[in-house]
Design an enzyme around this catalytic site. Structure first.
Site, PDB file in Angstrom:
ATOM      1  N   HIS A  52       0.661  -1.060  -0.381  1.00 22.50           N
ATOM      2  CA  HIS A  52       0.271  -0.274   0.041  1.00 22.50           C
ATOM      3  C   HIS A  52       0.891   1.304  -0.240  1.00 22.50           C
ATOM      4  O   HIS A  52       0.206   2.535  -0.313  1.00 22.50           O
ATOM      5  CB  HIS A  52      -1.074   0.028   0.599  1.00 22.50           C
ATOM      6  CG  HIS A  52      -0.221   0.132   2.632  1.00 22.50           C
ATOM      7  ND1 HIS A  52       0.110  -0.823   3.320  1.00 22.50           N
ATOM      8  CD2 HIS A  52      -0.558   1.258   3.117  1.00 22.50           C
ATOM      9  CE1 HIS A  52       0.428  -0.543   4.376  1.00 22.50           C
ATOM     10  NE2 HIS A  52       0.463   0.447   4.276  1.00 22.50           N
TER      11      HIS A  52
ATOM     12  N   ASP B 250       0.010  -7.803   0.923  1.00 21.26           N
ATOM     13  CA  ASP B 250       0.380  -6.537   1.315  1.00 21.26           C
ATOM     14  C   ASP B 250       1.841  -5.563   1.691  1.00 21.26           C
ATOM     15  O   ASP B 250       2.927  -5.502   2.118  1.00 21.26           O
ATOM     16  CB  ASP B 250      -0.413  -5.542   2.617  1.00 21.26           C
ATOM     17  CG  ASP B 250      -0.330  -4.307   2.784  1.00 21.26           C
ATOM     18  OD1 ASP B 250       0.330  -3.545   2.266  1.00 21.26           O
ATOM     19  OD2 ASP B 250      -0.337  -3.747   3.792  1.00 21.26           O
TER      20      ASP B 250
ATOM     21  N   GLY C  72       3.098   6.234   8.567  1.00 17.92           N
ATOM     22  CA  GLY C  72       4.852   6.271   8.157  1.00 17.92           C
ATOM     23  C   GLY C  72       5.707   5.224   9.154  1.00 17.92           C
ATOM     24  O   GLY C  72       7.080   4.786   7.928  1.00 17.92           O
ATOM     25  N   ASN C  73       5.810   4.001   9.685  1.00 13.39           N
ATOM     26  CA  ASN C  73       5.988   2.824  10.188  1.00 13.39           C
ATOM     27  C   ASN C  73       5.620   1.905   9.155  1.00 13.39           C
ATOM     28  O   ASN C  73       6.363   0.980   8.692  1.00 13.39           O
ATOM     29  CB  ASN C  73       5.901   2.814  11.526  1.00 13.39           C
ATOM     30  CG  ASN C  73       6.511   3.418  12.293  1.00 13.39           C
ATOM     31  OD1 ASN C  73       6.037   3.724  13.323  1.00 13.39           O
ATOM     32  ND2 ASN C  73       7.897   2.733  12.379  1.00 13.39           N
ATOM     33  N   SER C  74       4.653   2.228   8.470  1.00 15.57           N
ATOM     34  CA  SER C  74       4.379   1.179   7.422  1.00 15.57           C
ATOM     35  C   SER C  74       5.855   0.369   6.239  1.00 15.57           C
ATOM     36  O   SER C  74       6.266   1.249   6.290  1.00 15.57           O
ATOM     37  CB  SER C  74       3.571   1.243   6.362  1.00 15.57           C
ATOM     38  OG  SER C  74       2.550   1.404   7.193  1.00 15.57           O
TER      39      SER C  74
ATOM     40  N   GLY D  72      -5.096 -27.395  -4.771  1.00 16.50           N
ATOM     41  CA  GLY D  72      -6.571 -27.665  -5.282  1.00 16.50           C
ATOM     42  C   GLY D  72      -7.716 -28.330  -4.365  1.00 16.50           C
ATOM     43  O   GLY D  72      -8.447 -28.751  -4.092  1.00 16.50           O
TER      44      GLY D  72
END
Length: 474
Positions: free
Chosen positions: A116, A146, A219-221, A278
């Protein structure tokens, strides 16, 4: 007696002041070879610092700046010859930017961050802790996890953080979170592992997180979660907050899945290819557990088995409950998905399953997801679908574009702009179910349905699990 008491008091004071260490550790290791875990004692230990650990790892944690140049908006003066001389037909576009963090995991400049952070970015810059900045390109991106892997351009050798084993973490272990919260600059916070295998967080499709109380803020992401050995054990990805700030509940993607994603990027893949078994799985609810004679609702219930798939060949059946995989307990389908994602394609997995009240082992080959023999088709001609590129869904295609592997139908993989389809509002991942009352089961059906001229078009589209019916005059 008094001398003995005084001697014992002086000995106790010396221990508290750190001048003398006790002969034995307060907490012995649980098993041989396990890393020592104990509470600190003595003044010297209370004055210990994380500074050497931060000094060794922080240079490999970077800031990620992603910018996107949107298309200009139509000016309110468009159409007026006088004002168009000054303002033009479109307003100057404003660049949109995102700020996050990343971790260098390879000396060649491979950076792991959150998807993101770089989603839809036209330009990505990576800023080192020493102030240097580099342009970067995207090697791999996976929206469902992510996660994204970037390549720093320009060459050179970069500091790295070694990727650790997230399976070795225990609740209560000390960890450090390093990143760039609110864009104020690199910041380190400390905490403990609050919980493991957290699910139903809702931040992405991935459902297996490390929870920590180390302060994590916007901002730590994409930043690093570091253990006391200086190893990367997680990528900070989300916080639980009503105010936007840290309240002590943060989540990180385990390093074992990060290792698998980086290996996929090194192999030249632009998406993370997961092993295919499957089969689809559901949660074991209390009612289901009671019906199956289980004491607790745990495991992953086999909901469906694909014909000629690895699960069917191994003897797995609908109604089986997967209790463990390769000796690791499975509490829910998310846990099974995590275990499978960390395995290599071509390897085998041993699942312990419960069937009719008895447990047995089933060995399944983890294969590559099958692809459809039909290729992609671009729709043209006089229809509101002109400009879409479609394909018949297969497990392999569903995995690449981030859709359920058991989904079938004709899916939009791209929308050309400008085009009638873009004007109507078609999006990638839309599944086209009907066109003018004709059921669409294959790309050929869609080509034939859109080749005929019509004044009115009745469309049925499936988007995010919802059916949308629309009638258009075209």
């Amino acid at each position: 007696m008094g001398q003995d008491n005084g001697g014992g008091l002086r000995s106790l004071l010396r221990n508290l002041l750190g001048s003398e260490q006790p002969e034995t550790s307060p907490v012995e290791p649980a098993t041989p070879g396990e890393r020592m875990r104990r509470v600190p004692f003595g003044q010297e230990e209370l004055q210990l610092s994380f500074a050497p650990l931060v000094k060794a790892t922080a240079p490999a944690v970077v800031n990620v700046y992603a910018s996107r140049q949107p298309q200009g908006m139509r000016s309110p003066f468009a159409g007026d010859p006088f004002f168009e001389q000054f303002f033009g037909r479109q307003l100057p576009p404003r660049a949109q930017s995102a700020l996050g963090s990343g971790v260098i995991v390879d000396p060649s400049g491979l950076v792991v961050t959150n998807y993101h952070v770089i989603k839809d970015a036209d330009e990505i810059r990576v800023a080192m802790a020493d102030g240097r900045e580099f342009q970067s390109s995207i090697l791999l991106r996976d929206e469902s996890l992510d996660l994204a892997v970037l390549q720093i351009e320009g060459g050179g050798t970069f500091p790295v953080v070694a990727v650790g084993d997230s399976e070795a973490l225990q609740v209560g272990d000390l960890v450090l979170a390093i990143g760039n919260p609110f864009g104020v600059g690199q910041t380190t916070t400390s905490g403990i592992v609050s919980a493991l295998a957290r699910t139903h967080i809702g931040v992405n499709d991935f459902g297996f997180f490390i929870q920590t109380d180390a302060a994590i803020n916007p901002g730590n992401s994409g930043g690093a979660l570091i253990d006391m050995g200086g190893r990367l054990v997680g990528i900070n990805t989300a916080i639980y907050s009503r105010s936007g700030g840290s309240i002590g509940i943060g989540f990180a993607i385990p390093s074992n899945i990060v290792r698998a994603v980086v290996a996929s990027a090194k192999a030249g893949n632009d998406y993370f290819e997961r092993p295919y078994v499957g089969a689809t799985f559901d949660a074991v609810t209390p009612n289901i557990a009671e019906a199956l004679g289980m004491s607790l609702p745990r495991g992953a219930l086999v909901a469906d088995v694909a014909e000629e798939g690895p699960a069917e060949k191994a003897g797995l059946r609908a109604g089986d409950v997967v209790l463990s995989m390769n000796g690791m307990p499975i509490l829910n389908p998310d846990g099974l998905g995590y275990r499978l994602a960390t395995q290599e394609i071509g390897s085998t997995a041993t699942m312990r399953v419960m069937r009719s009240g008895a447990e047995r082992d089933v060995t399944i080959e983890l294969a590559r997801a099958p692809e459809s023999e039909a290729g992609e088709v671009e729709i043209s001609g006089p229809s509101p679908l002109a400009g879409v590129r479609v394909a018949e869904l297969s497990p392999g295609l569903a995995q690449r574009i981030g859709m359920p592997i058991n989904k079938v139908g004709v899916v939009v993989v791209d929308v050309k702009a400008p085009s009638p389809a873009a004007d109507v509002g078609f999006r990638p991942k839309d599944v086209i179910r009907e066109v003018n009352d004709v059921e669409i089961t294959g790309a050929q059906d869609l080509s034939e349905a859109t080749s005929a001229r019509a004044r009115w078009w009745r469309l049925v589209i499936e988007r995010d699990g919802r059916l949308i019916q629309q009638t258009l005059r075209f």
